[in-house]
Design an enzyme around this catalytic site. Structure first.
Site, PDB file in Angstrom:
ATOM      1  N   TYR A 152      33.697  32.927  93.265  1.00 26.48           N
ATOM      2  CA  TYR A 152      33.122  31.633  92.877  1.00 26.48           C
ATOM      3  C   TYR A 152      33.881  30.510  93.603  1.00 26.48           C
ATOM      4  O   TYR A 152      33.273  29.674  94.284  1.00 26.48           O
ATOM      5  CB  TYR A 152      33.207  31.457  91.353  1.00 26.48           C
ATOM      6  CG  TYR A 152      32.895  30.057  90.875  1.00 26.48           C
ATOM      7  CD1 TYR A 152      31.603  29.554  90.938  1.00 26.48           C
ATOM      8  CD2 TYR A 152      33.908  29.229  90.370  1.00 26.48           C
ATOM      9  CE1 TYR A 152      31.313  28.259  90.503  1.00 26.48           C
ATOM     10  CE2 TYR A 152      33.628  27.943  89.934  1.00 26.48           C
ATOM     11  CZ  TYR A 152      32.336  27.462  90.000  1.00 26.48           C
ATOM     12  OH  TYR A 152      32.061  26.185  89.580  1.00 26.48           O
ATOM     13  N   LEU A 182      25.598  19.640  83.553  1.00 29.52           N
ATOM     14  CA  LEU A 182      25.953  18.331  84.114  1.00 29.52           C
ATOM     15  C   LEU A 182      24.705  17.571  84.547  1.00 29.52           C
ATOM     16  O   LEU A 182      24.590  16.355  84.311  1.00 29.52           O
ATOM     17  CB  LEU A 182      26.899  18.516  85.313  1.00 29.52           C
ATOM     18  CG  LEU A 182      27.274  17.241  86.069  1.00 29.52           C
ATOM     19  CD1 LEU A 182      28.000  16.252  85.164  1.00 29.52           C
ATOM     20  CD2 LEU A 182      28.131  17.570  87.297  1.00 29.52           C
ATOM     21  N   THR A 219      27.115  29.187  88.752  1.00 28.12           N
ATOM     22  CA  THR A 219      28.348  28.780  88.064  1.00 28.12           C
ATOM     23  C   THR A 219      28.951  29.905  87.219  1.00 28.12           C
ATOM     24  O   THR A 219      29.997  29.700  86.610  1.00 28.12           O
ATOM     25  CB  THR A 219      28.079  27.569  87.135  1.00 28.12           C
ATOM     26  OG1 THR A 219      27.021  27.918  86.237  1.00 28.12           O
ATOM     27  CG2 THR A 219      27.695  26.346  87.924  1.00 28.12           C
TER      28      THR A 219
HETATM   29  N1  LIG Z   1      30.821  24.413  84.159  1.00 36.35           N
HETATM   30  C1  LIG Z   1      32.067  24.161  84.513  1.00 36.35           C
HETATM   31  O1  LIG Z   1      33.021  24.314  83.716  1.00 36.35           O
HETATM   32  C2  LIG Z   1      32.366  23.643  85.901  1.00 36.35           C
HETATM   33  C3  LIG Z   1      33.710  23.464  86.272  1.00 36.35           C
HETATM   34  C4  LIG Z   1      33.995  22.975  87.551  1.00 36.35           C
HETATM   35  C5  LIG Z   1      32.958  22.664  88.423  1.00 36.35           C
HETATM   36  N2  LIG Z   1      31.672  22.868  88.043  1.00 36.35           N
HETATM   37  C6  LIG Z   1      30.593  22.535  88.991  1.00 36.35           C
HETATM   38  O2  LIG Z   1      29.811  21.524  88.394  1.00 36.35           O
HETATM   39  C7  LIG Z   1      28.439  21.674  88.784  1.00 36.35           C
HETATM   40  C8  LIG Z   1      27.556  21.658  87.549  1.00 36.35           C
HETATM   41  O3  LIG Z   1      27.952  22.741  86.706  1.00 36.35           O
HETATM   42  P1  LIG Z   1      27.106  23.102  85.399  1.00 36.35           P
HETATM   43  O4  LIG Z   1      28.025  23.860  84.507  1.00 36.35           O
HETATM   44  O5  LIG Z   1      26.361  21.914  84.926  1.00 36.35           O
HETATM   45  O6  LIG Z   1      26.072  24.155  86.010  1.00 36.35           O
HETATM   46  P2  LIG Z   1      24.840  24.877  85.314  1.00 36.35           P
HETATM   47  O7  LIG Z   1      24.685  24.443  83.903  1.00 36.35           O
HETATM   48  O8  LIG Z   1      24.971  26.340  85.613  1.00 36.35           O
HETATM   49  O9  LIG Z   1      23.624  24.261  86.128  1.00 36.35           O
HETATM   50  C9  LIG Z   1      23.381  24.586  87.463  1.00 36.35           C
HETATM   51  C10 LIG Z   1      21.902  24.417  87.699  1.00 36.35           C
HETATM   52  O10 LIG Z   1      21.637  24.761  89.064  1.00 36.35           O
HETATM   53  C11 LIG Z   1      20.454  25.554  89.085  1.00 36.35           C
HETATM   54  N3  LIG Z   1      20.396  26.406  90.257  1.00 36.35           N
HETATM   55  C12 LIG Z   1      21.059  27.559  90.488  1.00 36.35           C
HETATM   56  N4  LIG Z   1      20.681  28.093  91.658  1.00 36.35           N
HETATM   57  C13 LIG Z   1      19.759  27.257  92.185  1.00 36.35           C
HETATM   58  C14 LIG Z   1      18.974  27.283  93.379  1.00 36.35           C
HETATM   59  N5  LIG Z   1      19.086  28.263  94.267  1.00 36.35           N
HETATM   60  N6  LIG Z   1      18.118  26.258  93.606  1.00 36.35           N
HETATM   61  C15 LIG Z   1      17.987  25.249  92.699  1.00 36.35           C
HETATM   62  N7  LIG Z   1      18.691  25.184  91.563  1.00 36.35           N
HETATM   63  C16 LIG Z   1      19.562  26.180  91.303  1.00 36.35           C
HETATM   64  C17 LIG Z   1      20.563  26.392  87.811  1.00 36.35           C
HETATM   65  O11 LIG Z   1      19.333  26.969  87.486  1.00 36.35           O
HETATM   66  P3  LIG Z   1      19.323  28.391  86.704  1.00 36.35           P
HETATM   67  O12 LIG Z   1      19.956  28.122  85.377  1.00 36.35           O
HETATM   68  O13 LIG Z   1      17.877  28.743  86.643  1.00 36.35           O
HETATM   69  O14 LIG Z   1      20.148  29.333  87.541  1.00 36.35           O
HETATM   70  C18 LIG Z   1      21.054  25.344  86.813  1.00 36.35           C
HETATM   71  O15 LIG Z   1      19.976  24.618  86.232  1.00 36.35           O
HETATM   72  C19 LIG Z   1      28.370  22.953  89.612  1.00 36.35           C
HETATM   73  O16 LIG Z   1      28.350  22.626  90.967  1.00 36.35           O
HETATM   74  C20 LIG Z   1      29.653  23.687  89.272  1.00 36.35           C
HETATM   75  O17 LIG Z   1      30.096  24.496  90.324  1.00 36.35           O
HETATM   76  C21 LIG Z   1      31.350  23.336  86.799  1.00 36.35           C
END
Ligand SMILES: NC(=O)c1ccc[n+]([C@@H]2O[C@H](COP(=O)([O-])OP(=O)(O)OC[C@H]3O[C@@H](n4cnc5c(N)ncnc54)[C@H](OP(=O)(O)O)[C@@H]3O)[C@@H](O)[C@H]2O)c1
Length: 291
Positions: free
Chosen positions: A131, A12, A68
Protein backbone atom coordinates in the site's frame (compact mmCIF):
# COMPACT_ATOMS: atom_id res chain seq x y z
CA UNK A 1 -14.66 27.74 -9.23
CA UNK A 2 -15.32 24.13 -10.25
CA UNK A 3 -13.53 21.21 -8.55
CA UNK A 4 -13.34 17.62 -9.76
CA UNK A 5 -13.24 15.22 -6.79
CA UNK A 6 -12.21 11.58 -7.26
CA UNK A 7 -13.27 9.00 -4.68
CA UNK A 8 -16.33 11.18 -4.04
CA UNK A 9 -18.19 8.32 -2.30
CA UNK A 10 -15.26 7.45 -0.04
CA UNK A 11 -14.78 8.47 3.59
CA UNK A 12 -12.75 11.60 2.83
CA UNK A 13 -14.45 12.27 -0.52
CA UNK A 14 -17.87 12.62 1.13
CA UNK A 15 -16.47 15.26 3.55
CA UNK A 16 -14.72 17.12 0.72
CA UNK A 17 -17.79 17.21 -1.55
CA UNK A 18 -20.02 18.38 1.33
CA UNK A 19 -17.62 21.15 2.35
CA UNK A 20 -17.14 22.39 -1.22
CA UNK A 21 -20.91 22.49 -1.75
CA UNK A 22 -21.39 24.37 1.55
CA UNK A 23 -18.88 26.91 0.22
CA UNK A 24 -20.89 27.28 -3.03
CA UNK A 25 -18.13 25.69 -5.10
CA UNK A 26 -19.25 23.62 -8.12
CA UNK A 27 -18.31 19.97 -7.67
CA UNK A 28 -17.79 17.26 -10.27
CA UNK A 29 -17.87 14.12 -8.12
CA UNK A 30 -16.47 10.95 -9.66
CA UNK A 31 -16.20 7.45 -8.26
CA UNK A 32 -16.19 3.80 -9.19
CA UNK A 33 -19.62 2.11 -9.18
CA UNK A 34 -21.17 5.08 -7.35
CA UNK A 35 -24.25 4.41 -5.28
CA UNK A 36 -24.84 8.17 -4.96
CA UNK A 37 -24.72 11.08 -7.39
CA UNK A 38 -21.10 10.68 -8.55
CA UNK A 39 -20.24 10.10 -12.20
CA UNK A 40 -19.13 6.46 -12.63
CA UNK A 41 -15.56 6.48 -13.87
CA UNK A 42 -12.64 4.16 -13.25
CA UNK A 43 -9.66 6.49 -12.74
CA UNK A 44 -7.52 3.97 -14.63
CA UNK A 45 -9.63 4.56 -17.78
CA UNK A 46 -7.60 7.26 -19.52
CA UNK A 47 -10.20 8.12 -22.19
CA UNK A 48 -13.03 8.42 -19.66
CA UNK A 49 -10.97 10.67 -17.37
CA UNK A 50 -9.78 12.94 -20.23
CA UNK A 51 -13.36 13.11 -21.59
CA UNK A 52 -14.91 14.15 -18.30
CA UNK A 53 -12.27 16.86 -17.81
CA UNK A 54 -12.79 18.03 -21.39
CA UNK A 55 -16.55 18.26 -20.90
CA UNK A 56 -16.65 19.75 -17.39
CA UNK A 57 -13.51 21.97 -17.44
CA UNK A 58 -12.60 21.91 -13.72
CA UNK A 59 -10.32 24.59 -12.24
CA UNK A 60 -8.92 22.16 -9.65
CA UNK A 61 -8.66 18.40 -9.05
CA UNK A 62 -8.82 16.81 -5.59
CA UNK A 63 -7.75 13.20 -5.99
CA UNK A 64 -8.81 11.07 -3.00
CA UNK A 65 -9.63 7.79 -4.83
CA UNK A 66 -7.38 4.88 -3.91
CA UNK A 67 -7.22 1.23 -2.99
CA UNK A 68 -7.06 1.91 0.76
CA UNK A 69 -7.32 -1.63 2.14
CA UNK A 70 -3.73 -2.04 3.36
CA UNK A 71 -3.79 -5.84 3.69
CA UNK A 72 -5.59 -6.33 0.37
CA UNK A 73 -2.85 -4.28 -1.33
CA UNK A 74 -0.36 -6.93 -0.15
CA UNK A 75 -2.55 -9.73 -1.53
CA UNK A 76 -3.45 -7.98 -4.81
CA UNK A 77 -0.27 -6.07 -5.54
CA UNK A 78 -0.95 -5.41 -9.25
CA UNK A 79 -4.37 -3.97 -8.45
CA UNK A 80 -2.83 -1.72 -5.76
CA UNK A 81 -0.31 -0.32 -8.26
CA UNK A 82 -2.95 -0.06 -10.98
CA UNK A 83 -5.23 2.14 -8.85
CA UNK A 84 -2.76 3.98 -6.60
CA UNK A 85 0.07 4.54 -9.10
CA UNK A 86 -1.31 4.21 -12.63
CA UNK A 87 -4.72 5.72 -11.77
CA UNK A 88 -2.97 8.63 -10.08
CA UNK A 89 -0.81 8.93 -13.21
CA UNK A 90 -3.96 9.37 -15.32
CA UNK A 91 -5.17 12.17 -13.04
CA UNK A 92 -1.71 13.76 -13.03
CA UNK A 93 -1.52 13.60 -16.84
CA UNK A 94 -4.94 15.22 -17.34
CA UNK A 95 -4.03 17.91 -14.77
CA UNK A 96 -0.71 18.63 -16.51
CA UNK A 97 -2.24 18.62 -20.01
CA UNK A 98 -4.91 21.16 -18.97
CA UNK A 99 -2.73 23.17 -16.54
CA UNK A 100 -5.08 22.34 -13.64
CA UNK A 101 -3.66 22.27 -10.08
CA UNK A 102 -4.08 18.88 -8.40
CA UNK A 103 -4.17 17.71 -4.80
CA UNK A 104 -3.11 14.08 -4.28
CA UNK A 105 -3.85 12.52 -0.89
CA UNK A 106 -1.01 10.35 0.35
CA UNK A 107 -0.23 8.51 3.54
CA UNK A 108 1.91 8.13 6.65
CA UNK A 109 2.63 4.59 5.38
CA UNK A 110 5.23 5.97 2.93
CA UNK A 111 7.56 5.94 5.99
CA UNK A 112 9.13 2.87 7.62
CA UNK A 113 8.42 3.94 11.20
CA UNK A 114 12.01 3.60 12.41
CA UNK A 115 12.44 7.30 13.24
CA UNK A 116 12.25 8.07 16.96
CA UNK A 117 10.25 11.27 16.46
CA UNK A 118 7.59 12.58 14.06
CA UNK A 119 8.22 12.57 10.29
CA UNK A 120 8.52 15.89 8.45
CA UNK A 121 7.88 16.62 4.79
CA UNK A 122 11.67 16.59 4.32
CA UNK A 123 12.24 13.03 5.57
CA UNK A 124 12.99 10.34 3.00
CA UNK A 125 10.14 7.84 2.49
CA UNK A 126 10.84 4.12 2.75
CA UNK A 127 7.53 2.23 2.74
CA UNK A 128 7.24 -1.19 4.41
CA UNK A 129 4.21 -2.52 2.57
CA UNK A 130 2.66 -2.56 -0.91
CA UNK A 131 0.00 0.00 0.00
CA UNK A 132 2.73 2.47 1.04
CA UNK A 133 4.88 1.60 -1.97
CA UNK A 134 2.02 2.07 -4.45
CA UNK A 135 0.98 5.38 -2.81
CA UNK A 136 4.60 6.58 -2.95
CA UNK A 137 4.70 5.59 -6.64
CA UNK A 138 1.61 7.82 -7.04
CA UNK A 139 3.46 10.71 -5.33
CA UNK A 140 6.41 10.29 -7.69
CA UNK A 141 4.20 10.30 -10.79
CA UNK A 142 2.47 13.50 -9.62
CA UNK A 143 5.88 15.13 -9.05
CA UNK A 144 7.14 13.98 -12.47
CA UNK A 145 4.13 15.12 -14.50
CA UNK A 146 2.74 18.20 -12.75
CA UNK A 147 4.03 21.66 -11.91
CA UNK A 148 1.05 22.73 -9.87
CA UNK A 149 0.55 20.00 -7.29
CA UNK A 150 -0.07 19.47 -3.61
CA UNK A 151 0.76 16.09 -2.10
CA UNK A 152 -1.00 15.94 1.26
CA UNK A 153 0.07 13.08 3.53
CA UNK A 154 -2.35 12.19 6.29
CA UNK A 155 -2.94 9.33 8.75
CA UNK A 156 -5.52 7.31 10.71
CA UNK A 157 -8.56 8.96 9.11
CA UNK A 158 -11.96 8.74 10.78
CA UNK A 159 -15.47 10.04 10.05
CA UNK A 160 -19.03 9.07 11.07
CA UNK A 161 -19.36 7.25 7.72
CA UNK A 162 -17.22 4.82 5.69
CA UNK A 163 -14.76 2.23 6.96
CA UNK A 164 -12.58 3.41 9.82
CA UNK A 165 -11.12 2.42 13.18
CA UNK A 166 -13.50 4.22 15.59
CA UNK A 167 -16.58 2.88 13.75
CA UNK A 168 -15.08 -0.65 13.83
CA UNK A 169 -14.45 -0.37 17.58
CA UNK A 170 -17.96 0.97 18.26
CA UNK A 171 -19.44 -1.85 16.18
CA UNK A 172 -17.32 -4.46 18.00
CA UNK A 173 -18.62 -3.31 21.40
CA UNK A 174 -22.12 -4.40 20.38
CA UNK A 175 -21.10 -8.06 20.57
CA UNK A 176 -17.89 -8.19 22.62
CA UNK A 177 -17.07 -7.23 26.19
CA UNK A 178 -13.30 -7.56 25.76
CA UNK A 179 -11.09 -6.18 22.97
CA UNK A 180 -7.39 -6.78 22.28
CA UNK A 181 -5.78 -3.75 20.66
CA UNK A 182 -2.22 -3.09 19.48
CA UNK A 183 -0.33 -0.71 21.76
CA UNK A 184 3.09 -0.55 20.07
CA UNK A 185 2.13 1.33 16.89
CA UNK A 186 1.71 5.08 17.24
CA UNK A 187 0.21 7.62 14.88
CA UNK A 188 -2.00 10.69 14.69
CA UNK A 189 -5.75 10.20 14.30
CA UNK A 190 -7.24 12.65 11.81
CA UNK A 191 -10.85 13.74 11.46
CA UNK A 192 -11.67 13.63 7.74
CA UNK A 193 -13.71 16.82 8.21
CA UNK A 194 -10.62 18.72 9.46
CA UNK A 195 -8.56 17.41 6.55
CA UNK A 196 -11.30 18.55 4.14
CA UNK A 197 -11.07 22.09 5.65
CA UNK A 198 -7.32 22.06 5.04
CA UNK A 199 -7.80 20.93 1.43
CA UNK A 200 -10.29 23.77 0.90
CA UNK A 201 -7.64 26.23 2.12
CA UNK A 202 -5.25 24.95 -0.57
CA UNK A 203 -7.55 25.99 -3.42
CA UNK A 204 -6.25 29.56 -3.29
CA UNK A 205 -2.70 28.72 -2.18
CA UNK A 206 0.14 28.88 -4.68
CA UNK A 207 2.84 27.39 -2.45
CA UNK A 208 2.73 24.00 -4.14
CA UNK A 209 4.53 20.91 -2.81
CA UNK A 210 4.28 18.24 -0.12
CA UNK A 211 2.37 18.90 3.13
CA UNK A 212 1.66 16.80 6.18
CA UNK A 213 -1.79 17.20 7.70
CA UNK A 214 -3.14 15.34 10.75
CA UNK A 215 -4.89 16.42 13.91
CA UNK A 216 -2.37 17.40 16.56
CA UNK A 217 -1.18 14.95 19.21
CA UNK A 218 -0.46 11.24 18.80
CA UNK A 219 -1.37 7.94 20.43
CA UNK A 220 -1.32 4.16 20.02
CA UNK A 221 -4.31 2.21 18.67
CA UNK A 222 -4.83 1.08 22.29
CA UNK A 223 -4.94 4.69 23.60
CA UNK A 224 -7.22 5.63 20.71
CA UNK A 225 -9.62 2.79 21.62
CA UNK A 226 -9.78 3.85 25.27
CA UNK A 227 -10.68 7.43 24.28
CA UNK A 228 -13.35 6.20 21.83
CA UNK A 229 -14.99 4.16 24.61
CA UNK A 230 -14.62 6.98 27.17
CA UNK A 231 -16.20 9.61 24.88
CA UNK A 232 -18.97 7.20 23.81
CA UNK A 233 -19.62 6.45 27.50
CA UNK A 234 -19.12 2.70 27.03
CA UNK A 235 -18.04 1.38 30.43
CA UNK A 236 -18.65 -2.36 30.20
CA UNK A 237 -15.94 -3.23 27.64
CA UNK A 238 -12.41 -4.13 28.73
CA UNK A 239 -9.51 -3.19 26.45
CA UNK A 240 -6.32 -5.25 26.60
CA UNK A 241 -3.06 -3.88 25.17
CA UNK A 242 -1.27 -6.35 22.88
CA UNK A 243 1.88 -6.05 20.77
CA UNK A 244 2.05 -6.17 16.97
CA UNK A 245 3.52 -9.71 17.06
CA UNK A 246 0.31 -10.92 18.73
CA UNK A 247 -1.80 -9.47 15.88
CA UNK A 248 -0.19 -10.72 12.64
CA UNK A 249 -1.43 -9.05 9.43
CA UNK A 250 -0.50 -9.68 5.76
CA UNK A 251 0.98 -6.14 5.51
CA UNK A 252 3.66 -4.93 7.90
CA UNK A 253 2.80 -1.64 9.64
CA UNK A 254 5.24 1.10 10.75
CA UNK A 255 5.74 1.35 14.53
CA UNK A 256 5.84 5.14 14.39
CA UNK A 257 3.81 6.88 11.73
CA UNK A 258 3.38 10.25 13.46
CA UNK A 259 3.52 13.06 10.90
CA UNK A 260 4.79 16.50 11.87
CA UNK A 261 3.04 19.39 10.10
CA UNK A 262 6.45 20.98 9.71
CA UNK A 263 5.65 23.12 6.63
CA UNK A 264 2.60 24.58 8.40
CA UNK A 265 4.78 25.21 11.47
CA UNK A 266 7.37 27.05 9.35
CA UNK A 267 4.60 29.12 7.77
CA UNK A 268 3.19 29.97 11.23
CA UNK A 269 -0.09 28.28 10.28
CA UNK A 270 -0.03 25.18 12.46
CA UNK A 271 -3.15 25.68 14.54
CA UNK A 272 -4.78 22.27 14.03
CA UNK A 273 -6.98 21.02 16.87
CA UNK A 274 -6.03 17.99 19.00
CA UNK A 275 -7.34 14.59 17.86
CA UNK A 276 -9.19 14.15 21.18
CA UNK A 277 -11.20 17.34 20.57
CA UNK A 278 -12.01 16.13 17.04
CA UNK A 279 -12.91 12.67 18.37
CA UNK A 280 -15.41 14.19 20.82
CA UNK A 281 -17.12 15.93 17.89
CA UNK A 282 -17.07 12.68 15.91
CA UNK A 283 -18.83 10.87 18.80
CA UNK A 284 -21.50 13.61 18.93
CA UNK A 285 -22.08 13.23 15.16
CA UNK A 286 -22.04 9.44 15.39
CA UNK A 287 -24.74 9.60 18.09
CA UNK A 288 -26.89 11.66 15.72
CA UNK A 289 -26.24 9.35 12.72
CA UNK A 290 -27.18 6.18 14.65
CA UNK A 291 -30.47 7.66 15.98
N1 LIG B 1 -8.22 5.89 5.58
C1 LIG B 1 -7.08 6.26 6.13
O1 LIG B 1 -6.83 6.07 7.34
C2 LIG B 1 -6.04 6.97 5.29
C3 LIG B 1 -4.80 7.28 5.89
C4 LIG B 1 -3.83 7.95 5.12
C5 LIG B 1 -4.11 8.30 3.81
N2 LIG B 1 -5.31 7.97 3.26
C6 LIG B 1 -5.57 8.35 1.86
O2 LIG B 1 -6.68 9.23 1.87
C7 LIG B 1 -7.46 9.04 0.68
C8 LIG B 1 -8.92 8.85 1.05
O3 LIG B 1 -9.01 7.69 1.89
P1 LIG B 1 -10.43 7.12 2.32
O4 LIG B 1 -10.20 6.31 3.55
O5 LIG B 1 -11.46 8.19 2.27
O6 LIG B 1 -10.70 6.09 1.13
P2 LIG B 1 -11.99 5.21 0.82
O7 LIG B 1 -13.05 5.45 1.82
O8 LIG B 1 -11.51 3.81 0.59
O9 LIG B 1 -12.48 5.84 -0.55
C9 LIG B 1 -11.77 5.68 -1.74
C10 LIG B 1 -12.77 5.78 -2.86
O10 LIG B 1 -12.06 5.60 -4.09
C11 LIG B 1 -12.85 4.74 -4.92
N3 LIG B 1 -12.04 4.05 -5.90
C12 LIG B 1 -11.24 2.98 -5.71
N4 LIG B 1 -10.72 2.57 -6.88
C13 LIG B 1 -11.19 3.41 -7.83
C14 LIG B 1 -11.03 3.49 -9.25
N5 LIG B 1 -10.26 2.64 -9.91
N6 LIG B 1 -11.67 4.48 -9.91
C15 LIG B 1 -12.48 5.35 -9.25
N7 LIG B 1 -12.67 5.32 -7.92
C16 LIG B 1 -12.04 4.35 -7.22
C17 LIG B 1 -13.47 3.76 -3.92
O11 LIG B 1 -14.53 3.07 -4.50
P3 LIG B 1 -14.85 1.56 -3.99
O12 LIG B 1 -15.25 1.70 -2.56
O13 LIG B 1 -15.95 1.12 -4.90
O14 LIG B 1 -13.57 0.79 -4.16
C18 LIG B 1 -13.86 4.70 -2.79
O15 LIG B 1 -15.14 5.28 -3.00
C19 LIG B 1 -6.82 7.88 -0.07
O16 LIG B 1 -6.02 8.37 -1.10
C20 LIG B 1 -5.96 7.19 0.97
O17 LIG B 1 -4.85 6.55 0.41
C21 LIG B 1 -6.28 7.33 3.97
Amino acid sequence: MRVLVTGADGMLGICVVKLLEENKIDVIPIDFKSKHKAINIDICDTDAVFNVVDKTKPDFIIHTAAQTNVDLCSKEVDKAYKINALGTGVLAAVAAENDIPIIYISTDYVFDGNKDCAYTEFDIPNPLNDYGKSKLAGENIVKELCNKFFIVRTSWLFAPHGKNFPLNILEATKTRKELNVVSDQIGSPTYAKDLAEFLLSLLDNKLYGIYHFTNSGSCSWYDFTNKILEFADIKDVKVNPICTAEWPTPAKRPKNSVLRRYKLELLGKDNVRHWEVALKEFIREWNIVKL
